[in-house]
Write a protein that holds these residues in place. Structure first.
Motif, PDB file in Angstrom:
ATOM      1  N   ILE A 351      29.430  36.912  39.072  1.00  0.00           N
ATOM      2  CA  ILE A 351      30.688  36.461  39.362  1.00  0.00           C
ATOM      3  C   ILE A 351      31.883  37.158  38.760  1.00  0.00           C
ATOM      4  O   ILE A 351      32.337  36.634  37.892  1.00  0.00           O
ATOM      5  CB  ILE A 351      30.669  34.901  39.484  1.00  0.00           C
ATOM      6  CG1 ILE A 351      29.412  34.211  39.874  1.00  0.00           C
ATOM      7  CG2 ILE A 351      31.903  34.227  39.981  1.00  0.00           C
ATOM      8  CD1 ILE A 351      29.582  32.463  39.380  1.00  0.00           C
ATOM      9  N   PRO A 352      31.818  38.295  39.263  1.00  0.00           N
ATOM     10  CA  PRO A 352      33.009  39.334  38.448  1.00  0.00           C
ATOM     11  C   PRO A 352      34.514  38.416  38.484  1.00  0.00           C
ATOM     12  O   PRO A 352      35.066  38.772  37.574  1.00  0.00           O
ATOM     13  CB  PRO A 352      33.106  40.283  39.499  1.00  0.00           C
ATOM     14  CG  PRO A 352      31.776  40.488  40.118  1.00  0.00           C
ATOM     15  CD  PRO A 352      31.396  39.143  40.449  1.00  0.00           C
ATOM     16  N   ARG A 353      34.748  37.659  39.380  1.00  0.00           N
ATOM     17  CA  ARG A 353      35.934  36.961  39.276  1.00  0.00           C
ATOM     18  C   ARG A 353      36.311  35.973  38.320  1.00  0.00           C
ATOM     19  O   ARG A 353      37.141  35.650  37.937  1.00  0.00           O
ATOM     20  CB  ARG A 353      36.149  35.769  40.678  1.00  0.00           C
ATOM     21  CG  ARG A 353      37.374  35.100  40.996  1.00  0.00           C
ATOM     22  CD  ARG A 353      37.286  34.340  42.091  1.00  0.00           C
ATOM     23  NE  ARG A 353      38.482  33.506  42.142  1.00  0.00           N
ATOM     24  CZ  ARG A 353      38.873  32.457  41.638  1.00  0.00           C
ATOM     25  NH1 ARG A 353      37.922  31.989  40.770  1.00  0.00           N
ATOM     26  NH2 ARG A 353      39.933  31.684  41.783  1.00  0.00           N
ATOM     27  N   ASP A 354      35.060  35.624  37.560  1.00  0.00           N
ATOM     28  CA  ASP A 354      35.289  34.796  36.259  1.00  0.00           C
ATOM     29  C   ASP A 354      36.040  35.498  35.034  1.00  0.00           C
ATOM     30  O   ASP A 354      36.173  34.875  34.243  1.00  0.00           O
ATOM     31  CB  ASP A 354      33.829  34.486  35.800  1.00  0.00           C
ATOM     32  CG  ASP A 354      33.410  33.046  36.808  1.00  0.00           C
ATOM     33  OD1 ASP A 354      34.031  32.620  37.527  1.00  0.00           O
ATOM     34  OD2 ASP A 354      32.185  32.958  36.606  1.00  0.00           O
ATOM     35  N   ALA A 355      36.364  36.713  35.319  1.00  0.00           N
ATOM     36  CA  ALA A 355      36.703  37.500  34.283  1.00  0.00           C
ATOM     37  C   ALA A 355      38.133  37.138  34.072  1.00  0.00           C
ATOM     38  O   ALA A 355      38.834  37.285  33.081  1.00  0.00           O
ATOM     39  CB  ALA A 355      36.573  39.085  34.488  1.00  0.00           C
ATOM     40  N   GLU A 356      38.733  36.401  35.170  1.00  0.00           N
ATOM     41  CA  GLU A 356      40.218  36.012  35.264  1.00  0.00           C
ATOM     42  C   GLU A 356      40.139  34.511  35.360  1.00  0.00           C
ATOM     43  O   GLU A 356      39.444  33.873  35.965  1.00  0.00           O
ATOM     44  CB  GLU A 356      40.784  36.650  36.550  1.00  0.00           C
ATOM     45  CG  GLU A 356      40.836  38.015  36.746  1.00  0.00           C
ATOM     46  CD  GLU A 356      41.465  38.858  35.527  1.00  0.00           C
ATOM     47  OE1 GLU A 356      42.718  38.210  34.948  1.00  0.00           O
ATOM     48  OE2 GLU A 356      41.350  39.908  35.245  1.00  0.00           O
ATOM     49  N   GLU A 357      41.360  34.030  34.430  1.00  0.00           N
ATOM     50  CA  GLU A 357      41.290  32.536  34.253  1.00  0.00           C
ATOM     51  C   GLU A 357      41.837  31.946  35.527  1.00  0.00           C
ATOM     52  O   GLU A 357      41.506  30.972  35.839  1.00  0.00           O
ATOM     53  CB  GLU A 357      42.180  32.302  32.895  1.00  0.00           C
ATOM     54  CG  GLU A 357      41.608  32.596  31.781  1.00  0.00           C
ATOM     55  CD  GLU A 357      42.539  31.842  30.535  1.00  0.00           C
ATOM     56  OE1 GLU A 357      43.206  30.819  30.811  1.00  0.00           O
ATOM     57  OE2 GLU A 357      42.631  32.761  29.546  1.00  0.00           O
ATOM     58  N   MET A 358      42.706  32.557  36.140  1.00  0.00           N
ATOM     59  CA  MET A 358      43.059  32.289  37.336  1.00  0.00           C
ATOM     60  C   MET A 358      42.981  33.414  38.540  1.00  0.00           C
ATOM     61  O   MET A 358      43.296  34.644  38.283  1.00  0.00           O
ATOM     62  CB  MET A 358      44.664  31.741  37.457  1.00  0.00           C
ATOM     63  CG  MET A 358      44.910  30.756  36.282  1.00  0.00           C
ATOM     64  SD  MET A 358      44.248  29.086  36.868  1.00  0.00           S
ATOM     65  CE  MET A 358      45.249  28.621  38.202  1.00  0.00           C
ATOM     66  N   GLY A 359      42.947  32.817  39.881  1.00  0.00           N
ATOM     67  CA  GLY A 359      42.913  33.915  40.783  1.00  0.00           C
ATOM     68  C   GLY A 359      43.008  33.526  42.222  1.00  0.00           C
ATOM     69  O   GLY A 359      43.457  32.287  42.477  1.00  0.00           O
ATOM     70  N   THR A 360      42.724  34.233  43.268  1.00  0.00           N
ATOM     71  CA  THR A 360      42.933  33.685  44.486  1.00  0.00           C
ATOM     72  C   THR A 360      41.620  33.373  44.971  1.00  0.00           C
ATOM     73  O   THR A 360      40.597  33.434  44.352  1.00  0.00           O
ATOM     74  CB  THR A 360      43.313  34.778  45.658  1.00  0.00           C
ATOM     75  OG1 THR A 360      42.603  35.924  45.523  1.00  0.00           O
ATOM     76  CG2 THR A 360      44.896  35.214  45.004  1.00  0.00           C
ATOM     77  N   LEU A 361      41.430  33.346  46.612  1.00  0.00           N
ATOM     78  CA  LEU A 361      39.837  32.913  46.989  1.00  0.00           C
ATOM     79  C   LEU A 361      39.053  34.225  46.867  1.00  0.00           C
ATOM     80  O   LEU A 361      37.607  34.165  47.038  1.00  0.00           O
ATOM     81  CB  LEU A 361      40.053  32.453  48.411  1.00  0.00           C
ATOM     82  CG  LEU A 361      39.999  30.897  48.760  1.00  0.00           C
ATOM     83  CD1 LEU A 361      40.381  30.442  50.177  1.00  0.00           C
ATOM     84  CD2 LEU A 361      39.074  30.063  48.214  1.00  0.00           C
ATOM     85  N   LYS A 362      39.761  35.420  46.989  1.00  0.00           N
ATOM     86  CA  LYS A 362      38.864  36.732  46.628  1.00  0.00           C
ATOM     87  C   LYS A 362      37.726  36.577  45.607  1.00  0.00           C
ATOM     88  O   LYS A 362      38.186  36.286  44.487  1.00  0.00           O
ATOM     89  CB  LYS A 362      39.766  37.977  46.510  1.00  0.00           C
ATOM     90  CG  LYS A 362      39.040  39.251  46.652  1.00  0.00           C
ATOM     91  CD  LYS A 362      39.959  40.528  46.558  1.00  0.00           C
ATOM     92  CE  LYS A 362      39.286  41.626  46.516  1.00  0.00           C
ATOM     93  NZ  LYS A 362      40.064  42.914  46.422  1.00  0.00           N
ATOM     94  N   GLY A 363      36.528  36.946  46.040  1.00  0.00           N
ATOM     95  CA  GLY A 363      35.552  36.563  44.875  1.00  0.00           C
ATOM     96  C   GLY A 363      35.059  35.080  44.634  1.00  0.00           C
ATOM     97  O   GLY A 363      34.116  35.212  43.718  1.00  0.00           O
TER      98      GLY A 363
END
Length: 384
Positions: A351-363
């Motif tokens: 889950i590469p998106r987990d690298a960011e504390e906050m984000g969008t639905l992308k990933g």
């Protein structure tokens, strides 16, 4: 397969060493020192919180999203509640355990004047005096006392010895390592988990492997009183795997062999994606496992979430028979856990998106639902 070979002789020796060091919650300085010395022997750098929780970072190919494993150094124990007129000590427990398992235990009272050995006895301990009353007296902490192995016939005698209200009482573990792989002792919760982490660390250091991302190895010091994982977790960690005891008992699916993956405890379900990843790692690496749910249980993961950490959490365990009493485990479970710990540390990020504390639905992740819901999810997922 990405699991690493585990030195089970080292694992057992490390467990024996840990069990030999008293460490009830609130009295953990010496076991912290011992663990730091062992980490230094591995050539690893560590950090300590003010109170002594330990953090070790194994550098990966990338820094984010970091992952962590945690076990706890503290155990159950007791404190002196009252110096009694008969020269004995009333107790209150440290952690949640029954006085039924305290009766007959040898112990050490740590006072500012030194330490004293003693035995925890029921108030009516002599069958020659109390006859059948020894079997009918209540079972609770108000009906046990410490007989100190010193000249102490009155409360004044205890004061003269330097014993005081609030002194820590450590319970002897009385460990036995059987040739058939069983281990019987108090405080296997969670010194066995700590030994597992050291064995996994040893394997990774000796194999000179580099994980895909940074892996933190955390050792907390106050899990038994409910706050263990609350202050040692850094903000750059996205997933936290606790290594602790499972409950082998009627109505449970835990076993003393292999890994028991806890799907939920009294605080609720563990992370859907992380728990299933751990199960898949077991299958892919030929590690025996089973799943269970613990109704009256919490771990370092719960403390981390309650402290505000936004992390995925999971709990992997060694099955314990008689938890918080005279506990029994098997080395097969400890080896299996250490293998899974290395496999998890070396696994690729899913889950590469987990690298960011906050984000969008992308990933963002998905979970299985109806066919119509899956179609709606696909249509609403942004592409940029």
């Amino acid at each position: 397969m990405i699991r690493l070979p585990i030195d089970t002789d080292y694992l057992a020796d490390r467990l024996a060493r840990l069990l030999a060091i008293p460490s009830p919650s609130g009295y953990t300085d010496m076991i912290v020192r011992d663990c730091c010395q062992e980490l230094r022997r591995f050539g690893l750098e560590y950090e300590l919180t003010r109170r002594g929780a330990i953090r070790v970072r194994l550098k990966g190919e990338h820094e984010h999203p970091g992952r962590a494993l945690i076990s706890h150094l503290d155990t159950l124990g007791a404190q002196v509640k009252l110096l009694k007129d008969n020269g004995r000590l009333e107790l209150v427990p440290i952690g949640n355990w029954s006085s039924r398992f305290a009766e007959g235990a040898r112990c050490t009272v740590f006072s500012e004047a030194g330490f004293y050995r003693g035995t925890i006895l029921p108030l009516k301990a002599s069958g020659h005096t109390f006859n059948d009353e020894i079997d009918t007296q209540p079972v609770d902490w108000r009906h046990v006392e410490v007989r100190v192995d010193a000249l102490a016939r009155t409360a004044s005698d205890l004061e003269h010895l330097g014993v005081a209200v609030g002194d820590t009482v450590a319970i002897d573990p009385a460990p036995e390592f059987m040739e058939n792989g069983f281990v019987v002792s108090r405080h296997l919760d969670d010194k066995a988990g700590v030994a597992v982490m050291f064995a996994a660390l040893k394997a990774m250091v000796e194999e000179k492997v580099t994980p895909p991302v940074d892996v933190l190895w955390l050792f907390s010091i106050s899990e038994e009183v409910g706050i263990g994982g609350s202050s040692v977790l850094p903000h750059d960690v996205s997933s936290l795997v606790s290594i602790d005891n499972g409950t082998t008992a009627p109505g449970q699916n835990s076993e003393e062999f292999g890994v028991t993956i806890c799907m939920a405890d009294q605080t609720g379900p563990f992370d859907y994606h992380l728990t299933r990843k751990l199960a898949r790692l077991c299958r892919d690496n030929d590690i025996r496992y089973q799943k269970d749910i613990f109704r009256y249980y919490r771990s370092d993961s719960a403390a981390a979430l309650e402290a505000g950490a936004d992390v995925r959490t999971a709990l992997i365990t060694f099955g314990v028979d008689g938890s918080h009493g005279y506990e029994r485990i098997h080395m097969h479970a400890l080896r299996s856990l250490a293998e899974l710990a290395t496999a998890y540390a070396m696994s690729e990020v899913e889950i590469p998106r987990d690298a960011e504390e906050m984000g969008t639905l992308k990933g963002f992740t998905t979970q299985p639902m109806t066919e119509a819901d899956q179609k709606l999810t696909a249509e609403s997922d942004p592409t940029d």
